[in-house]
Scaffold this active site. Structure first.
Site, PDB file in Angstrom:
ATOM      1  N   SER B 128      -0.360 -88.655  20.668  1.00 19.70           N
ATOM      2  CA  SER B 128       0.348 -88.735  21.665  1.00 19.70           C
ATOM      3  C   SER B 128       1.594 -89.010  21.529  1.00 19.70           C
ATOM      4  O   SER B 128       2.292 -88.406  22.232  1.00 19.70           O
ATOM      5  CB  SER B 128       0.058 -90.235  22.438  1.00 19.70           C
ATOM      6  OG  SER B 128       1.089 -91.438  21.700  1.00 19.70           O
ATOM      7  N   LYS B 167       4.884 -94.890  24.380  1.00 21.05           N
ATOM      8  CA  LYS B 167       5.232 -93.812  25.027  1.00 21.05           C
ATOM      9  C   LYS B 167       7.101 -94.307  24.918  1.00 21.05           C
ATOM     10  O   LYS B 167       7.177 -94.959  24.977  1.00 21.05           O
ATOM     11  CB  LYS B 167       4.737 -94.279  26.463  1.00 21.05           C
ATOM     12  CG  LYS B 167       3.494 -93.940  26.448  1.00 21.05           C
ATOM     13  CD  LYS B 167       2.967 -92.387  26.773  1.00 21.05           C
ATOM     14  CE  LYS B 167       1.112 -92.329  26.600  1.00 21.05           C
ATOM     15  NZ  LYS B 167       0.218 -92.785  25.824  1.00 21.05           N
TER      16      LYS B 167
END
Lengths: 208, 208
Positions: B128, B167
DNA sequence: AGCAAACTAGATCAAACGTTCTATTCTTGT
DNA sequence: ACAAGAATAGAACGTTTGATCTAGTTTGCT
């Protein structure tokens, strides 16, 4: 063991003091630094911290306080030879990567080093290996070995050129293909005699 | 500056003593350890070593000796809590990242750790953050701090979910945008109350 | 409230420790 | 051999520093 505010403050103070000065504080240093009213209060809390295993005290010894951090091992300072893939001063003789000057060092845990005979670090310049997620500014650790396999990322010196670059290595017959990991760059295909492979990347470190 | 045998011996003694015990030796420790006949001889040579820049002394302070360039330093074993972004066992209470179990450790040079109060390591699972060149299998070092700035890469726990993910962090009014660095993934936008930010990435390590 | 345990205060003592002084011995160059 | 600097010895002094003691205060529990 739950720490009181004072004890936490003391732990922090001891740690920063030690890092700062190179030696641990005295009881009176802690007293002043943590605004504690009496040495006996410091002593009292040090005993608690010691009982809790957070530090070790050497009795009757000044500054005999050692924070028992997590298990320790050694780091070795590895010379950083970079930047790799930027132009190095022109060299005529075969480059011995071990003799290049370096004024910087990076600490590398012994565990990583021990698996290799001889290593150096390089500062990565540019984004020729970006698809391999090696970015500008990263530090790569090279193992100075001759045992190179297809697909390894290597430090290659093109004899016709005067720089060392990072590329993926593929042997194709008498020729060697040096493959950048960057869509905008073309592979370099050379005779094996025209290139020296100095080592392969075994570790990468990146600070933020 | 050329070192005499005695001075070299003293340097070695100071180094091993310090690593061993956690604090530097006294003048009398050096005297005994190096079989020197008088404290004044130790002092005499310490002054020379100090003038030569090999160590720094703090006057009138016990054990006030600090080697200026240690060729070795410590590594700390940091618990690896990963994999991050893979499902962790369901948790109901707020996750305290420090209490998560770990059976693995990674060695991190002290130089890197010292800049942060508290750190853990995470094994990165998935891609990710691939556009930020953080790949599956990398180990990221997190500083467990509340001081997060926009754009930092953070370990976030969505309370509605049961996993911790990596993130990029952006504060947008009352909401927080958690931005993956992957073209195929959408940002997660949540109320600040529904997410806990546990720390930010300060270092990355990758073995080959 | 009453009690015990935890914690704080301040002072004092003895040992640890850095500093300094003088005297002596060892090197080295001429 | 001689002088001059370098290095060593030993002792003495004063400060720093860990340990300890007594007394007081706060906290938590019933």
């Amino acid at each position: 063991m739950p720490l009181t505010d004072k004890q936490q403050l003391m732990m922090d103070f001891i740690e920063t003091y030690t890092i700062d000065r190179g030696f641990p504080p005295t009881i009176r240093d802690i007293q002043e630094g943590c605004k504690i009213s009496s040495t006996s209060v410091v002593d009292y809390n040090l005993r608690i911290l010691e009982r809790g295993g957070l530090l070790k005290r050497s009795r009757e010894i000044s500054r005999g306080i050692e924070l028992t951090r997590r298990k320790r091992s050694d780091s070795i300072q590895v010379p950083v030879l970079g930047p790799i893939s930027a132009g190095n001063p022109l060299m005529v003789a075969p480059i011995d990567i071990r003799t290049l000057d370096s004024d910087d060092h990076v600490a590398v845990p012994e565990e990583i080093i021990n698996q290799h005979r001889e290593i150096v670090a390089f500062n990565v310049k540019g984004q020729s290996m970006i698809n391999a997620h090696i970015d500008d500014g990263d530090v790569v650790i090279l193992s100075l070995t001759r045992e190179i396999a297809d697909g390894d990322i290597v430090a290659a010196w093109l004899k016709t050129d005067d720089e060392i670059t990072l590329k993926r290595y593929f042997k194709e017959g008498d020729q060697i293909r040096l493959q950048p990991e960057n869509d905008e760059m073309e592979p370099i295909i050379v005779n094996a005699a025209d290139v020296e492979i100095h080592g392969k990347v075994v570790y990468l470190m990146r600070g933020y």
